[in-house]
Design a protein around this motif. Sequence first.
Motif, PDB file in Angstrom:
ATOM      1  N   MET A   1       0.491  -1.164  -0.404  1.00 53.46           N
ATOM      2  CA  MET A   1       0.476   0.077  -0.180  1.00 53.46           C
ATOM      3  C   MET A   1       1.152   0.918  -0.235  1.00 53.46           C
ATOM      4  O   MET A   1       2.176   1.039   0.853  1.00 53.46           O
ATOM      5  CB  MET A   1      -0.838  -0.309   1.109  1.00 53.46           C
ATOM      6  CG  MET A   1      -1.823  -0.992   1.662  1.00 53.46           C
ATOM      7  SD  MET A   1      -2.843  -1.557   2.735  1.00 53.46           S
ATOM      8  CE  MET A   1      -3.672   0.267   2.552  1.00 53.46           C
ATOM      9  N   ALA A   2       1.009   2.001  -0.690  1.00 54.19           N
ATOM     10  CA  ALA A   2       0.560   3.809  -0.359  1.00 54.19           C
ATOM     11  C   ALA A   2       1.927   3.919   0.939  1.00 54.19           C
ATOM     12  O   ALA A   2       0.628   3.558   1.801  1.00 54.19           O
ATOM     13  CB  ALA A   2       0.402   4.671  -0.546  1.00 54.19           C
ATOM     14  N   GLY A   3       2.804   4.535   1.653  1.00 54.36           N
ATOM     15  CA  GLY A   3       2.739   4.391   2.552  1.00 54.36           C
ATOM     16  C   GLY A   3       4.345   4.352   3.273  1.00 54.36           C
ATOM     17  O   GLY A   3       5.147   5.303   2.322  1.00 54.36           O
ATOM     18  N   GLY A   4       4.601   4.165   4.296  1.00 51.81           N
ATOM     19  CA  GLY A   4       6.511   4.029   4.342  1.00 51.81           C
ATOM     20  C   GLY A   4       6.796   4.507   5.344  1.00 51.81           C
ATOM     21  O   GLY A   4       7.091   5.404   5.403  1.00 51.81           O
ATOM     22  N   GLY A   5       6.077   4.145   6.836  1.00 50.91           N
ATOM     23  CA  GLY A   5       6.438   4.672   8.178  1.00 50.91           C
ATOM     24  C   GLY A   5       5.937   6.044   8.109  1.00 50.91           C
ATOM     25  O   GLY A   5       6.222   6.502   8.906  1.00 50.91           O
ATOM     26  N   GLY A   6       4.766   6.006   7.651  1.00 52.87           N
ATOM     27  CA  GLY A   6       3.709   7.341   7.344  1.00 52.87           C
ATOM     28  C   GLY A   6       4.291   8.349   6.846  1.00 52.87           C
ATOM     29  O   GLY A   6       4.254   9.998   7.442  1.00 52.87           O
ATOM     30  N   ARG A   7       5.490   8.448   5.777  1.00 49.61           N
ATOM     31  CA  ARG A   7       6.607   9.448   5.182  1.00 49.61           C
ATOM     32  C   ARG A   7       5.536   9.552   3.787  1.00 49.61           C
ATOM     33  O   ARG A   7       6.100  11.015   2.882  1.00 49.61           O
ATOM     34  CB  ARG A   7       7.303   8.682   5.498  1.00 49.61           C
ATOM     35  CG  ARG A   7       8.568   8.977   6.461  1.00 49.61           C
ATOM     36  CD  ARG A   7      10.073   8.768   6.631  1.00 49.61           C
ATOM     37  NE  ARG A   7      10.823   9.417   7.382  1.00 49.61           N
ATOM     38  CZ  ARG A   7      10.852   8.371   8.626  1.00 49.61           C
ATOM     39  NH1 ARG A   7      10.280   7.128   8.564  1.00 49.61           N
ATOM     40  NH2 ARG A   7      11.834   9.151   9.410  1.00 49.61           N
ATOM     41  N   VAL A   8       4.454   8.798   3.271  1.00 50.32           N
ATOM     42  CA  VAL A   8       4.668   8.860   2.091  1.00 50.32           C
ATOM     43  C   VAL A   8       2.380   9.200   2.737  1.00 50.32           C
ATOM     44  O   VAL A   8       1.868   7.631   3.350  1.00 50.32           O
ATOM     45  CB  VAL A   8       4.524   7.224   0.920  1.00 50.32           C
ATOM     46  CG1 VAL A   8       4.199   7.960   0.005  1.00 50.32           C
ATOM     47  CG2 VAL A   8       6.350   7.955   1.081  1.00 50.32           C
TER      48      VAL A   8
ATOM     49  N   HIS B   1      11.232   0.682   3.653  1.00 59.44           N
ATOM     50  CA  HIS B   1      13.067   2.066   3.209  1.00 59.44           C
ATOM     51  C   HIS B   1      13.500   1.164   2.777  1.00 59.44           C
ATOM     52  O   HIS B   1      14.717   1.381   2.263  1.00 59.44           O
ATOM     53  CB  HIS B   1      13.497   2.417   4.444  1.00 59.44           C
ATOM     54  CG  HIS B   1      14.608   3.143   5.024  1.00 59.44           C
ATOM     55  ND1 HIS B   1      14.605   4.307   4.369  1.00 59.44           N
ATOM     56  CD2 HIS B   1      14.866   3.076   5.541  1.00 59.44           C
ATOM     57  CE1 HIS B   1      15.969   4.517   3.980  1.00 59.44           C
ATOM     58  NE2 HIS B   1      16.798   4.317   5.065  1.00 59.44           N
ATOM     59  N   HIS B   2      14.051  -0.315   3.473  1.00 57.71           N
ATOM     60  CA  HIS B   2      14.999  -1.495   2.493  1.00 57.71           C
ATOM     61  C   HIS B   2      15.183  -1.428   1.452  1.00 57.71           C
ATOM     62  O   HIS B   2      15.799  -1.509   0.355  1.00 57.71           O
ATOM     63  CB  HIS B   2      16.154  -2.267   3.209  1.00 57.71           C
ATOM     64  CG  HIS B   2      16.321  -1.188   4.993  1.00 57.71           C
ATOM     65  ND1 HIS B   2      17.785  -2.663   6.086  1.00 57.71           N
ATOM     66  CD2 HIS B   2      17.502  -0.192   4.899  1.00 57.71           C
ATOM     67  CE1 HIS B   2      17.558  -1.984   6.714  1.00 57.71           C
ATOM     68  NE2 HIS B   2      17.762  -0.200   6.418  1.00 57.71           N
ATOM     69  N   GLU B   3      13.772  -2.240   1.361  1.00 58.62           N
ATOM     70  CA  GLU B   3      13.037  -2.532   0.023  1.00 58.62           C
ATOM     71  C   GLU B   3      13.391  -1.561  -1.094  1.00 58.62           C
ATOM     72  O   GLU B   3      14.062  -1.566  -2.171  1.00 58.62           O
ATOM     73  CB  GLU B   3      11.673  -3.267   0.149  1.00 58.62           C
ATOM     74  CG  GLU B   3      11.211  -3.320  -0.836  1.00 58.62           C
ATOM     75  CD  GLU B   3      12.566  -4.857  -1.526  1.00 58.62           C
ATOM     76  OE1 GLU B   3      12.781  -5.399  -1.708  1.00 58.62           O
ATOM     77  OE2 GLU B   3      11.305  -6.197  -0.399  1.00 58.62           O
ATOM     78  N   ASN B   4      13.035  -0.442  -0.717  1.00 63.15           N
ATOM     79  CA  ASN B   4      13.284   0.554  -1.763  1.00 63.15           C
ATOM     80  C   ASN B   4      14.499   1.033  -2.233  1.00 63.15           C
ATOM     81  O   ASN B   4      15.298   1.317  -3.105  1.00 63.15           O
ATOM     82  CB  ASN B   4      12.276   1.922  -0.984  1.00 63.15           C
ATOM     83  CG  ASN B   4      10.814   2.003  -1.119  1.00 63.15           C
ATOM     84  OD1 ASN B   4      10.572   0.409  -1.394  1.00 63.15           O
ATOM     85  ND2 ASN B   4       9.803   2.501  -0.424  1.00 63.15           N
ATOM     86  N   GLU B   5      15.243   1.239  -0.704  1.00 64.08           N
ATOM     87  CA  GLU B   5      16.927   1.654  -1.366  1.00 64.08           C
ATOM     88  C   GLU B   5      17.339   0.635  -2.278  1.00 64.08           C
ATOM     89  O   GLU B   5      18.542   1.070  -3.356  1.00 64.08           O
ATOM     90  CB  GLU B   5      17.508   1.375   0.201  1.00 64.08           C
ATOM     91  CG  GLU B   5      17.956   2.389   0.964  1.00 64.08           C
ATOM     92  CD  GLU B   5      18.612   1.874   2.294  1.00 64.08           C
ATOM     93  OE1 GLU B   5      20.152   1.611   1.468  1.00 64.08           O
ATOM     94  OE2 GLU B   5      18.360   1.915   3.126  1.00 64.08           O
TER      95      GLU B   5
ATOM     96  N   GLY C   1      22.273  -2.954   7.152  1.00 62.94           N
ATOM     97  CA  GLY C   1      21.701  -2.851   8.916  1.00 62.94           C
ATOM     98  C   GLY C   1      20.998  -1.988   8.823  1.00 62.94           C
ATOM     99  O   GLY C   1      20.983  -0.695   8.813  1.00 62.94           O
ATOM    100  N   GLY C   2      19.481  -2.137  10.464  1.00 56.12           N
ATOM    101  CA  GLY C   2      19.385  -1.744  10.578  1.00 56.12           C
ATOM    102  C   GLY C   2      18.388  -1.874  11.103  1.00 56.12           C
ATOM    103  O   GLY C   2      18.073  -3.726  11.583  1.00 56.12           O
ATOM    104  N   GLY C   3      16.730  -1.793  12.009  1.00 56.72           N
ATOM    105  CA  GLY C   3      15.863  -2.625  12.934  1.00 56.72           C
ATOM    106  C   GLY C   3      14.879  -3.023  11.481  1.00 56.72           C
ATOM    107  O   GLY C   3      14.856  -2.654  10.568  1.00 56.72           O
ATOM    108  N   LYS C   4      14.727  -4.608  12.196  1.00 56.71           N
ATOM    109  CA  LYS C   4      13.888  -4.571  11.357  1.00 56.71           C
ATOM    110  C   LYS C   4      12.383  -4.265  10.340  1.00 56.71           C
ATOM    111  O   LYS C   4      12.017  -4.371   9.472  1.00 56.71           O
ATOM    112  CB  LYS C   4      13.443  -6.543  11.846  1.00 56.71           C
ATOM    113  CG  LYS C   4      11.650  -6.618  13.061  1.00 56.71           C
ATOM    114  CD  LYS C   4      11.896  -7.927  13.789  1.00 56.71           C
ATOM    115  CE  LYS C   4      11.159  -7.657  14.327  1.00 56.71           C
ATOM    116  NZ  LYS C   4      10.440  -9.050  15.399  1.00 56.71           N
ATOM    117  N   ASP C   5      11.835  -3.319  11.699  1.00 55.08           N
ATOM    118  CA  ASP C   5      10.662  -2.504  10.694  1.00 55.08           C
ATOM    119  C   ASP C   5      11.101  -1.582   9.580  1.00 55.08           C
ATOM    120  O   ASP C   5      10.045  -0.978   8.396  1.00 55.08           O
ATOM    121  CB  ASP C   5      11.175  -1.145  11.957  1.00 55.08           C
ATOM    122  CG  ASP C   5      11.370  -0.524  12.344  1.00 55.08           C
ATOM    123  OD1 ASP C   5      12.557  -1.072  12.112  1.00 55.08           O
ATOM    124  OD2 ASP C   5      11.224   0.354  12.176  1.00 55.08           O
ATOM    125  N   LEU C   6      12.143  -1.432   9.340  1.00 57.00           N
ATOM    126  CA  LEU C   6      12.966  -0.998   7.885  1.00 57.00           C
ATOM    127  C   LEU C   6      13.440  -2.161   6.741  1.00 57.00           C
ATOM    128  O   LEU C   6      13.336  -1.162   5.700  1.00 57.00           O
ATOM    129  CB  LEU C   6      14.157  -0.537   8.025  1.00 57.00           C
ATOM    130  CG  LEU C   6      14.732   0.756   9.587  1.00 57.00           C
ATOM    131  CD1 LEU C   6      15.884   1.402   9.641  1.00 57.00           C
ATOM    132  CD2 LEU C   6      14.142   1.398   8.662  1.00 57.00           C
TER     133      LEU C   6
END
Length: 507
Positions: free
Chosen positions: A174-181, A246-250, A237-242
């Motif tokens: 869905m559109a979104g991204g940790g509340g940023r989109v 985030h990491h998928e898009n990176e 690296g990062g938290g699993k919430d990323l």
Amino acid sequence: MAEKEPETSERKLVLFNSLTKHKEEFKPIVEGKVSMYVCGVTPYDLSHIGHARAYVAFDVLHRYLRQLRYDVTYVRNFTDIDDKIIKRANEAGEDPLKLSRRFSDEFLIDMAMLQCLPPTHEPRVTEHMDQIRDMISKIMENGHAYSIEGDVYFSVDSFPEYCRLSGRKLDDNMAGGGGRVTVDTRKKNPADFALWKSAKPGEPSWESPWGLGRPGWHIECSAMSAQYLGQKFDIHGGGKDLVFPHHENELAQSKAANSESCINCWMHNGFVNRDNQKMSKSENNFFTIRDIVANYHPLALRFFLMRTHYRADVNYSNQAIDNASDRVYYIYQTLQDCDVALAPFREGTYKVQVPDDIKELVQKFHADFFESMSDDLHTTAVLDDLVEPLKTINGTLKKFKGKKQQQALIVTLLALEKEVNEVLGILGLLPTSSFAEVLKQLKDFALKRAGMTEEELSNKIEERTLARKNKQYEESDRIRKVLTAVGIALMDEPGGTVWRPCEPTDE
């Protein structure tokens, strides 16, 4: 004494790769060197315990890689411009960049308290606009992005490998991204994410080929990791919430900009829960690092976080942090007692060898440490293994009368102390100040948690001493139990009653 460490190439390090979903032998791209990028904070508030969880976990990795004699380039960024920063700044009537700079500085104070080593580079988004704009241009040139009225979006349909890291189905996104989109009906696919956002009135903005604006959340890390580590690097690296988005898009945008882009190992740490419930501000069970270190020593918090394997979720509770505080007190008290006992004998030379049983214990502890750490950073096992050498130090101290003739005991204590200190140093648990100073700080924290001053505690101890003298043993036991219930343990010694912090009881 412990044998010499094997060279880097002889020590096999195994790490769990979130991309392949398997533990794999770590093999750096360049022999003897490690390149590592860890996603940093969005500094719009004081950092919370979840941040501590992530950065302690990757600090342990950083330290261990250095122990294995790797030359580590460690990059951890600041997302110093973002929707959340702008919103908070508007609420506070503060310039967004000044607000993010202030909380970035607070974050660094927190990291120093937790004894996290500084990364090699700590880039900020606002200082890398050229690299970000260049990467977006390349993505567009390669047919993976499009612009609409000053906004630029990544086209997920143009990238067949999208969702490779998270394992999600594109239809589920869905559109979104940790509340940023936010949802934008102009997008070709609702899952398309922003690379560049057109300027809004009153917001910081920068020039670009698409007009005034600022970067989307994800592009910054792709651009900065490429700037400092190149298109191919070892660990991200990062938290699993990323993991998503985030990491998928990176991963997608980095590959879309440069087909040679490759990250060997993706690593993710677990969440922090509160009494088995996920921490969240809405549930009012949320702690900042400052909240915790107001009542507990920062090294107790670090120990607590390391008690759980980095990939598992940590359950925060008062009992768990009390236990961690008690454990670090025991460790440092043991080493302080050992240091005091050995002080007159450190400059001496001793003909006797370390006893075979002690040599065997030290070598086993040493070998087990590297075996556990090389198995995906198994800090839980390492901290459990500390018990045996510390217990042996205490047992040896009871036999030691402080005489030079007891050479076997002196070399025993020297060997055990050296090995324990080395391990604590690698783990980031060796205090930068003296053991005596840290023990004093731990006692001060214990008094604070108990709601007592040192004078009030002294009065209680005197009351109990008088009760014992008058054979009022029930009253004496009552005072002891009252103090134990608030985390103060009394010990009756030949020279009088002394106290130390303990885990509070329910009695």
